[in-house]
Design a protein around this motif. Sequence first.
Motif, PDB file in Angstrom:
ATOM      1  N   UNK A 451       2.556   6.032 -11.432  1.00 33.56           N
ATOM      2  CA  UNK A 451       3.712   5.903 -10.543  1.00 33.56           C
ATOM      3  C   UNK A 451       3.748   4.468 -10.037  1.00 33.56           C
ATOM      4  N   UNK A 452       4.935   3.992  -9.766  1.00 35.17           N
ATOM      5  CA  UNK A 452       5.095   2.605  -9.339  1.00 35.17           C
ATOM      6  C   UNK A 452       5.914   2.574  -8.049  1.00 35.17           C
ATOM      7  N   UNK A 453       5.317   2.074  -6.984  1.00 35.02           N
ATOM      8  CA  UNK A 453       6.005   1.970  -5.701  1.00 35.02           C
ATOM      9  C   UNK A 453       6.514   0.536  -5.561  1.00 35.02           C
ATOM     10  N   UNK A 454       7.822   0.388  -5.445  1.00 32.81           N
ATOM     11  CA  UNK A 454       8.430  -0.942  -5.297  1.00 32.81           C
ATOM     12  C   UNK A 454       8.662  -1.171  -3.804  1.00 32.81           C
ATOM     13  N   UNK A 455       7.875  -2.048  -3.223  1.00 33.06           N
ATOM     14  CA  UNK A 455       7.921  -2.296  -1.779  1.00 33.06           C
ATOM     15  C   UNK A 455       8.758  -3.547  -1.511  1.00 33.06           C
ATOM     16  N   UNK A 456       9.797  -3.387  -0.700  1.00 32.47           N
ATOM     17  CA  UNK A 456      10.646  -4.510  -0.322  1.00 32.47           C
ATOM     18  C   UNK A 456      10.615  -4.668   1.195  1.00 32.47           C
ATOM     19  N   UNK A 457      10.337  -5.898   1.640  1.00 31.98           N
ATOM     20  CA  UNK A 457      10.255  -6.158   3.084  1.00 31.98           C
ATOM     21  C   UNK A 457      10.831  -7.536   3.376  1.00 31.98           C
ATOM     22  N   UNK A 458      11.168  -7.767   4.644  1.00 30.35           N
ATOM     23  CA  UNK A 458      11.674  -9.100   5.022  1.00 30.35           C
ATOM     24  C   UNK A 458      10.573 -10.149   4.889  1.00 30.35           C
ATOM     25  N   UNK A 459       9.319  -9.729   5.102  1.00 28.78           N
ATOM     26  CA  UNK A 459       8.171 -10.619   4.901  1.00 28.78           C
ATOM     27  C   UNK A 459       7.045  -9.786   4.307  1.00 28.78           C
ATOM     28  N   UNK A 460       6.886  -9.902   2.996  1.00 28.37           N
ATOM     29  CA  UNK A 460       5.920  -9.047   2.306  1.00 28.37           C
ATOM     30  C   UNK A 460       4.481  -9.372   2.700  1.00 28.37           C
ATOM     31  N   UNK A 461       4.273 -10.581   3.249  1.00 27.23           N
ATOM     32  CA  UNK A 461       2.916 -10.993   3.626  1.00 27.23           C
ATOM     33  C   UNK A 461       2.630 -10.832   5.120  1.00 27.23           C
ATOM     34  N   UNK A 462       3.523 -10.156   5.839  1.00 27.04           N
ATOM     35  CA  UNK A 462       3.273  -9.934   7.260  1.00 27.04           C
ATOM     36  C   UNK A 462       2.092  -8.992   7.442  1.00 27.04           C
ATOM     37  N   UNK A 463       1.464  -9.068   8.598  1.00 33.83           N
ATOM     38  CA  UNK A 463       0.273  -8.250   8.865  1.00 33.83           C
ATOM     39  C   UNK A 463       0.592  -6.763   8.769  1.00 33.83           C
ATOM     40  N   UNK A 482      -4.183  10.769  -6.427  1.00 33.93           N
ATOM     41  CA  UNK A 482      -4.637   9.788  -7.412  1.00 33.93           C
ATOM     42  C   UNK A 482      -6.147   9.645  -7.337  1.00 33.93           C
ATOM     43  N   UNK A 483      -6.723   9.278  -8.489  1.00 35.59           N
ATOM     44  CA  UNK A 483      -8.154   8.990  -8.531  1.00 35.59           C
ATOM     45  C   UNK A 483      -8.412   7.488  -8.618  1.00 35.59           C
ATOM     46  N   UNK A 484      -7.316   6.722  -8.533  1.00 35.01           N
ATOM     47  CA  UNK A 484      -7.441   5.281  -8.561  1.00 35.01           C
ATOM     48  C   UNK A 484      -7.708   4.766  -9.967  1.00 35.01           C
ATOM     49  N   UNK A 485      -7.878   3.466 -10.133  1.00 38.03           N
ATOM     50  CA  UNK A 485      -7.676   2.466  -9.064  1.00 38.03           C
ATOM     51  C   UNK A 485      -6.194   2.214  -8.812  1.00 38.03           C
ATOM     52  N   UNK A 486      -5.845   2.005  -7.543  1.00 36.04           N
ATOM     53  CA  UNK A 486      -4.477   1.679  -7.152  1.00 36.04           C
ATOM     54  C   UNK A 486      -4.352   0.157  -7.112  1.00 36.04           C
ATOM     55  N   UNK A 487      -3.508  -0.379  -7.963  1.00 35.97           N
ATOM     56  CA  UNK A 487      -3.389  -1.829  -8.094  1.00 35.97           C
ATOM     57  C   UNK A 487      -2.106  -2.326  -7.448  1.00 35.97           C
ATOM     58  N   UNK A 488      -2.134  -3.598  -7.015  1.00 41.92           N
ATOM     59  CA  UNK A 488      -0.985  -4.194  -6.319  1.00 41.92           C
ATOM     60  C   UNK A 488      -0.663  -5.554  -6.933  1.00 41.92           C
ATOM     61  N   UNK A 489       0.628  -5.784  -7.170  1.00 42.65           N
ATOM     62  CA  UNK A 489       1.113  -7.104  -7.595  1.00 42.65           C
ATOM     63  C   UNK A 489       2.139  -7.559  -6.577  1.00 42.65           C
ATOM     64  N   UNK A 490       1.935  -8.710  -5.971  1.00 40.97           N
ATOM     65  CA  UNK A 490       2.827  -9.215  -4.918  1.00 40.97           C
ATOM     66  C   UNK A 490       3.634 -10.401  -5.449  1.00 40.97           C
ATOM     67  N   UNK A 491       4.947 -10.356  -5.203  1.00 33.55           N
ATOM     68  CA  UNK A 491       5.842 -11.470  -5.532  1.00 33.55           C
ATOM     69  C   UNK A 491       6.256 -12.099  -4.204  1.00 33.55           C
ATOM     70  N   UNK A 492       5.537 -13.137  -3.812  1.00 37.09           N
ATOM     71  CA  UNK A 492       5.713 -13.718  -2.482  1.00 37.09           C
ATOM     72  C   UNK A 492       7.129 -14.212  -2.228  1.00 37.09           C
ATOM     73  N   UNK A 493       7.665 -14.985  -3.170  1.00 31.90           N
ATOM     74  CA  UNK A 493       8.966 -15.621  -2.925  1.00 31.90           C
ATOM     75  C   UNK A 493      10.097 -14.602  -2.831  1.00 31.90           C
ATOM     76  N   UNK A 494       9.957 -13.455  -3.516  1.00 32.56           N
ATOM     77  CA  UNK A 494      11.005 -12.422  -3.470  1.00 32.56           C
ATOM     78  C   UNK A 494      10.736 -11.368  -2.398  1.00 32.56           C
ATOM     79  N   UNK A 495       9.586 -11.452  -1.725  1.00 31.64           N
ATOM     80  CA  UNK A 495       9.207 -10.460  -0.715  1.00 31.64           C
ATOM     81  C   UNK A 495       9.224  -9.038  -1.273  1.00 31.64           C
TER      82      UNK A 495
END
Length: 765
Positions: A451-463, A482-495
């Motif tokens: 499964x793929x969760x697409x996270x969109x935020x005004x500031x993806x790097x906020x605390x 899930x049994x993992x591993x749960x992986x994350x890819x962050x696109x900073x400029x697009x938040x």
Amino acid sequence: MGNRDTRVRGIAARAGGWSARHRWAAVGIWVLFVVLAMGLGSAAGTVELKDSDQLSGETGRAAAIAEEAGIDEPAGETVLVQAKDAGVKATSTDFRAAVDAVMKAVEGTGKVTNVTSPYDTDTISKDGRSALVQFDMRGEAETAGERVEPVLKAVEGVQKDHGSVLIEEIGGASMNKTFDDAFGNDFKQAEYSAVPVALGILLVAFGALVAALVPVLLAITAIVATMGLMMLVSHIQPMDDTSSSVMLLVGLAVGVDYCLFYLRREREERAAGRDPETALRIAAATSGRAIIVSGVTVCVAMAGMLFTGIATFKAMGLASLMVVAVAMVGSVTVLPAVLSLLGTRVEKGRIPFLHPDKRRKSNGGSSNGTSGNGRSGDNGSRFWTSVLRVVLAKPAISLVVAAGALLAIAAPALGMKTQNLTLDQEFGDSLPIVATYERVNEAFPGGSDPAEVVVKASDINSAEVKSAIADFREQAVSSGASRGPVEVTVHDSQNVAFVYVPLVGGSNLDKAEKSLEIIRDEVRPATFGKVDGVEAPVTGQVAGSKDFNDQLVSAVAPVFAFVVVFAFLLMLLSFRSLTIAITSIVLNLLSVGAAYGILVAVFQHGWGASLVGAEGVGAIITWLPLFLFVILFGLSMDYHVFVVSRIREARMRGLTTRDAIQHGVVTTAGVITSAAVIMVAVFAIFGTLSMQSMKQMGVGLAAAVLIDATIIRGVLLPAVMALLGERNWYFPKWLNRLPDLSHDESPEAAASPPPPAVEGERVGV
């Protein structure tokens, strides 16, 4: 009655008359239309469906977020390294050497990026015998399959050097290449072979090359014109390859059918002694009118797909609607002109022993020029005359037996299970990559289709967002989803961030959907739901299957209602009979139900599955039931309108209802048999493909057409009409205000009542 005997009414009759008088103009206009449609379409180009257009619900929103952010996810590939001996572990020296060799080999191709080691990403199975080397293909994901071959060869090379472990590659690019190599040419060949198959059957039916070529050429020109129109329409409603394939199937089926109806009637009238001009006028006023009624009904049925709200269905519906409309217009305009130009030359290229005259002589019949009329033809009519003798003698018993048989065939449909087929369901063990898919899922449940969760935020790097992502990763595993591993890819400029969650259940969609439900309904609200302004739609194969299925289920009622109500109204207005309209709908629904029952029995329960190569599928592809309903409800109207039009025509000329039924069914037996054989043969080609979704479509369509042309039209329809008698023509007075679209006959046809069909008569096409 005086006016009725001196003029021809109806659009079809007027169009046919004009075309016959202006033959070259009609042909020229048609050719110009086809050329312009294809030329303008080619110049405009085709707008293809995007992921955000095709997907619905959360999956569609996830794709839209990625597109809006300009993020084109690369095609991800995975290499499974698995110990063959239970004593070998991922920590073993030989195992580590194999992993290092894989990483070095794929990097050396220059075709990949972001190569990760399983020892860094913790993609090692719980038993320690399997590990995943992961990387992305360079370039666009859509074309990655064209560039993956050097990578596959590099992995194969590593396997040869490390025999103690199993090394196999799987991913979007490698699967696309495998499927294209195995089935791409196969599928195209099936489409291309449909035309020669249809031509061969027409040669047997007509016994003359020119007569056989006319329907095929008209169908092909209708398909070519529609291709151009599809390109133009794609700028409003994007199209895809599936809509083109469906358009070709439907276009060939109805295009040939309509020509068969028209040409058969024109031949019949000429054989009965009419001059060519009169024969054409009668064919235009009778078969031409039946073609328009049938065509409009089919178009209405196809339009039902627009109510699904699913882009793929809307594209298929528009493409099918357009090709039916084009074929219908061509049949009542350019076809009369072509027949007028050909005259008796339509019999050119006679094939020995196949032409009706030859067949009749070989059977001891006369050759007095009655070829092709309602009182001569192929051997099929002897069979149908015998069947009708029994049906009309015992209509109640015939109705109970035939309806009971179809209801029994339809019974399995009550337990129909629909889902998007997984890789192993779609292809079985016909491809090595399927075994790889199963091994990856066994070692890493859900790892091949996370499964793929697409996270969109005004500031993806906020605390807050970072904390929510961390909590989500932890709770996805602790919740049991899930049994993992749960992986994350962050696109900073697009938040935007992508969170990949292998679902417990893997390729078992029922179990995987339960894991998805936990992620969506429990884990997500408890993590991302606590952060204002954050969107986190969940997508992936399992999510896409569920969202697609949910939307289809919600679309079933409005689509069914639209198609049934409008088909009922068209039949009511066209035949001016409430009884005919009701029985038409009931018989069509019975035909569709029987097709559903056959599909479920074969593909879900496995009864006789080995005969069609469908062992172990266990479900019906999600989109097929609604697709079949719309297509079959439309196509079955071809036969129904043609037969009932002939029955009503004979009844209006003074025959009793029982004699009119006998005449209508027997005199249409040849053309309906030929049309049905063509449809069954074309659809059966797709039933031979290895892809289970295409096999299901081919078997379902072929079975339904066969049932429709035999049990429905040859037994149930005459039995029902015989029982109803004069009540067949019941039309309440309060409905007289409705528009009159009833049968328009030519004066010649009305003036000369046809004799009742006699026992033993043979009907030609």
